[in-house]
Motif scaffolding. Structure first.
Motif, mmCIF file in Angstrom:
data_model
loop_
_atom_site.group_PDB
_atom_site.id
_atom_site.type_symbol
_atom_site.label_atom_id
_atom_site.label_comp_id
_atom_site.label_asym_id
_atom_site.label_seq_id
_atom_site.Cartn_x
_atom_site.Cartn_y
_atom_site.Cartn_z
ATOM 1 N N GLU A 178 55.971 49.507 57.067
ATOM 2 C CA GLU A 178 54.773 49.658 56.636
ATOM 3 C C GLU A 178 54.264 50.962 57.211
ATOM 4 O OE1 GLU A 178 50.516 47.502 56.714
ATOM 5 O OE2 GLU A 178 52.446 46.373 57.449
ATOM 6 N N TYR A 179 54.698 50.836 58.696
ATOM 7 C CA TYR A 179 54.205 51.944 59.535
ATOM 8 C C TYR A 179 54.800 53.477 58.834
ATOM 9 C CZ TYR A 179 52.030 49.797 63.340
ATOM 10 O OH TYR A 179 51.041 49.252 64.271
ATOM 11 N N VAL A 180 55.948 53.206 58.639
ATOM 12 C CA VAL A 180 56.744 54.547 58.266
ATOM 13 C C VAL A 180 56.064 54.781 56.696
ATOM 14 C CG1 VAL A 180 59.009 55.425 57.003
ATOM 15 C CG2 VAL A 180 58.852 53.956 59.104
ATOM 16 N N SER A 181 55.464 53.955 55.900
ATOM 17 C CA SER A 181 55.038 54.599 54.778
ATOM 18 C C SER A 181 53.593 55.005 54.922
ATOM 19 C CB SER A 181 54.715 53.069 53.671
ATOM 20 O OG SER A 181 53.835 53.570 52.692
ATOM 21 N N MET A 182 52.796 54.338 55.833
ATOM 22 C CA MET A 182 51.710 55.010 56.255
ATOM 23 C C MET A 182 51.530 56.474 56.843
ATOM 24 S SD MET A 182 50.052 51.615 58.253
ATOM 25 C CE MET A 182 48.680 52.226 58.868
ATOM 26 N N VAL A 183 52.941 56.858 57.883
ATOM 27 C CA VAL A 183 53.385 57.842 58.226
ATOM 28 C C VAL A 183 53.493 58.775 57.188
ATOM 29 C CG1 VAL A 183 54.675 59.332 59.751
ATOM 30 C CG2 VAL A 183 53.920 57.073 60.498
ATOM 31 N N HIS A 184 54.312 58.575 56.271
ATOM 32 C CA HIS A 184 54.510 59.142 55.263
ATOM 33 C C HIS A 184 53.208 59.660 54.390
ATOM 34 C CE1 HIS A 184 55.882 60.296 50.889
ATOM 35 N NE2 HIS A 184 57.020 60.654 51.586
ATOM 36 N N ASP A 185 52.468 58.706 53.917
ATOM 37 C CA ASP A 185 51.095 59.112 53.668
ATOM 38 C C ASP A 185 50.291 59.995 54.158
ATOM 39 O OD1 ASP A 185 51.939 57.427 51.434
ATOM 40 O OD2 ASP A 185 50.701 55.673 52.107
ATOM 41 N N LEU A 186 50.092 59.688 55.351
ATOM 42 C CA LEU A 186 49.306 60.511 56.248
ATOM 43 C C LEU A 186 49.824 62.070 56.445
ATOM 44 C CD1 LEU A 186 48.418 58.103 59.058
ATOM 45 C CD2 LEU A 186 46.877 59.146 57.349
ATOM 46 N N CYS A 187 51.112 61.971 56.592
ATOM 47 C CA CYS A 187 51.831 63.218 56.509
ATOM 48 C C CYS A 187 51.536 63.997 55.195
ATOM 49 C CB CYS A 187 53.258 63.186 56.866
ATOM 50 S SG CYS A 187 53.618 62.892 58.692
ATOM 51 N N THR A 188 51.764 63.394 54.195
ATOM 52 C CA THR A 188 51.404 64.061 52.901
ATOM 53 C C THR A 188 49.892 64.639 52.694
ATOM 54 O OG1 THR A 188 53.146 62.590 51.929
ATOM 55 C CG2 THR A 188 51.671 63.799 50.371
ATOM 56 N N VAL A 189 49.203 63.962 53.062
ATOM 57 C CA VAL A 189 47.819 64.268 52.894
ATOM 58 C C VAL A 189 47.347 65.509 53.991
ATOM 59 C CG1 VAL A 189 45.098 63.636 53.412
ATOM 60 C CG2 VAL A 189 46.867 62.095 52.205
ATOM 61 N N LEU A 190 48.159 65.227 55.203
ATOM 62 C CA LEU A 190 47.776 66.350 56.040
ATOM 63 C C LEU A 190 48.727 67.632 56.143
ATOM 64 C CD1 LEU A 190 47.383 64.049 59.286
ATOM 65 C CD2 LEU A 190 45.641 65.009 58.093
ATOM 66 N N GLY A 191 49.688 67.392 55.209
ATOM 67 C CA GLY A 191 50.267 68.668 54.890
ATOM 68 C C GLY A 191 51.457 68.955 56.056
#
Length: 591
Positions: A178-191
């Motif tokens: 779940e954390y990894v998925s959140m990191v992935h989504d945040l990194c995607t939004v933040l570029g």
């Protein structure tokens, strides 16, 4: 044959030999004694060997019994049923009876021990992964098993412990994913680069590595939690920055009337202007290069704003003047324009501060206009009523108003409505005076209407209306006197009466003029007027009077009015005229 040789036969043969040799009895006794001793020694050895063998068997039996008891104790009470029932008989019989049970319990012990080793190894493995002392995939050392306690109850305890640890491991793995998925989504939004971000926490978090091999240690979870918190904070700060920039873009676009095409180029920036943090999920919507792009555009527009500052400021000033004009407040527009121009050219004030100051003035002007709206609405009604009153005066003076000319019925309907409206003027003026005085007492200011005190206009209107009513009264008295004179005159030679000359026309209806004064013919010197300010052009004073609403088109009398006045007046027409003059205009009450 060797099988027939016995001790007795050998002794007989020895006796024969001794007889042949002639051995003495003494020698014979020595030899026999020696033989007895040697036989005794052999028996003793054999007995000792048998005793030792027996002792060994007894020891083995005791050891077996002890081992059996130890196995029974280690494996638990449920194994007591397997204890051999035969406890009597020879030692070998007892050993033979206990051996199968002992062998079976030993085999069961070894199997139970392997189960303990397997369970404890898994427990140690999971504990090591949770504590972070064991790398993912690393095998733990074989655990030490307490062989004195191999009961099923203890094994079930270990299994329950293992089950809890496996559940915790599953929860931790789910939390990690779940954390990894959140990191992935945040990194995607933040570029940002997701792989470098997540592997910095732990190399096993790479997507190419299976879920079973991912780190679930406390340290990994703690780092992931901090990473997610840091990324969320970055997301919040970037969104706040982007929304601030979007707001600045909108303000600058509105100030400079930027075309829609130019605004559409930054839709990807302004689309999240009102979004919450959780609503921003588009890839790259909060990337640093996007924020930098918005900053560059804001700087460009900000610099461009200086060049368009004069146009923007004068546009704001025009808006301010329109508000004051609509509220019939006179301001010095020329001085305001000169002040704005001086501030811009001197560069002593920031454009944003100037616009903010003008916006503040506009807000105050709107508030002022709102406070005056109720009174101004009643002023409009009063002026409209006065216009109708003026029209009604002209209409009443028209001797042909009852003829069948085109539009006569429309004028008649208007006259009826005008009389109703004129009758309401005194009450309207009284209400207007009361509201104006309340407004002035509340604000400590005089209510000015196009530069003229409204109360002064109302007082003058009341005074002139009273004068007009007195004039009407005199006209009615004069008319009655003329009628009385006509009734006493003798008839002419042909039976017709001489028509009196038409009386001088009465004063025109009193009403406020466009410049705020009131008219009843030729205005005296004390009339209040700002017509010079309105038409002066060079004085720079803006007036809010609405000329188009106050222009009164007066109905002209027919060309043959003079001839009609010289002709004899029929009795019916005289009565009609007298009744109309006496009842058309009621005497108003003064406020």
């Amino acid at each position: 044959m060797a099988g027939d040789i016995t001790c007795g036969s050998l002794l007989q043969k020895l006796q024969l030999i001794w007889d042949e040799v002639g051995e003495s009895d003494e020698d014979r006794d020595k030899v026999l004694y020696q033989l007895d001793q040697e036989c005794l020694d052999v028996y003793k050895r054999k007995v000792d060997q048998a005793t030792n063998s027996r002792d060994l068997l007894i020891q083995a039996l005791d050891d077996s019994k002890i081992e059996l008891a130890r196995l029974l104790s280690a494996l638990g009470e449920k194994a007591i049923a397997r204890t051999p029932e035969k406890t009597t008989g020879t030692i070998k019989q007892q050993l033979a009876a206990i051996a199968p049970t002992l062998e079976q319990l030993t085999k069961q012990k070894n199997e139970r021990k392997r189960e303990f080793v397997n369970v404890q190894s898994q427990i140690d493995q999971i504990c090591g992964e949770i504590a972070g002392t064991i790398e993912v995939g690393e095998q733990v050392a074989t655990p030490q098993v307490n062989e004195d306690d191999l009961t099923l109850e203890r094994l079930e305890d270990f299994r329950s412990q293992l089950q809890e640890l496996e559940k915790e491991k599953s929860n931790r793995l789910e939390k990690v994913l779940e954390y990894v998925s959140m990191v992935h989504d945040l990194c995607t939004v933040l570029g940002m680069d997701f792989l470098s971000t997540v592997t910095e926490v732990h190399p096993s978090l790479d997507d190419s590595i299976g879920d079973d091999s991912k780190s679930i240690s406390n340290d990994t979870l703690s780092k992931l939690d901090k990473t997610v918190a840091t990324l969320n904070e970055d997301k919040k700060l970037r969104l706040s920055k982007l929304q601030e920039l979007a707001g600045q873009l909108y303000d600058l676009w509105d100030l400079m009337d930027a075309p829609k095409e130019e605004r559409r180029m930054f839709d990807h920036v302004t689309c999240n202007r009102l979004a919450s943090v959780d609503e921003v999920t588009a890839p790259g919507s909060l990337a640093l290069d996007l924020i930098e792009q918005a900053e560059v555009e804001v700087q460009r527009l900000d610099q461009l704003k200086y060049s368009k500052m004069k146009e923007i400021a004068f546009k704001k000033q025009t808006e301010l003047e329109d508000i004051y004009a609509g509220a019939h407040i006179v301001i010095d527009t020329a001085a305001a324009h000169e002040k704005i121009l001086a501030l811009i050219e001197a560069g002593n004030i920031e454009p944003s501060e100037l616009i903010a100051d003008m916006d503040s003035q506009i807000a105050k002007a709107k508030e002022e206009a709102l406070s005056r709206k109720d009174i101004l609405d009643k002023v409009e009604r009063w002026m409209s009523a006065c216009e109708e009153e003026s029209w009604l005066e002209d209409y009443n003076r028209d001797d042909n108003r009852y003829n069948s000319s085109r539009g006569a019925h429309l004028n008649l309907k208007r006259a009826e409505k005008a009389r109703i409206l004129v009758n309401k003027i005194p009450a309207l003026v009284e209400t207007l005076v009361a509201k104006t005085r309340a407004w002035e007492e509340n604000r400590g200011l005089s209510f000015m209407y196009d530069g003229v005190p409204l109360l002064a206009m109302l007082d003058e209107y009341v005074m002139l209306r009273q004068e007009r009513e007195e004039e009407k009264k005199r006209m009615r008295e004069q008319k009655r006197y003329i009628e009385q004179q006509l009734n006493t005159d003798h008839e002419g030679p042909f039976g017709s009466r001489v028509s009196p000359n038409r009386p001088a026309s009465s004063k025109k209806a009193v009403g406020p003029k466009l410049n705020g004064s009131v008219s009843n013919g030729t205005p005296p010197n004390r009339r209040l007027s700002i017509s010079g300010q309105q038409n002066g052009g060079g004085h720079g004073v803006r007036s809010g009077g609405k000329d188009s609403k106050k222009d009164t088109a007066k109905t002209a009398s027919p060309a043959n009015n003079n001839a009609a006045a010289a002709a004899p007046v029929p009795a019916a027409a005289k009565e009609e005229t007298a009744s109309h003059i006496s009842g058309a205009d009621p005497v108003p009450s003064t406020p």
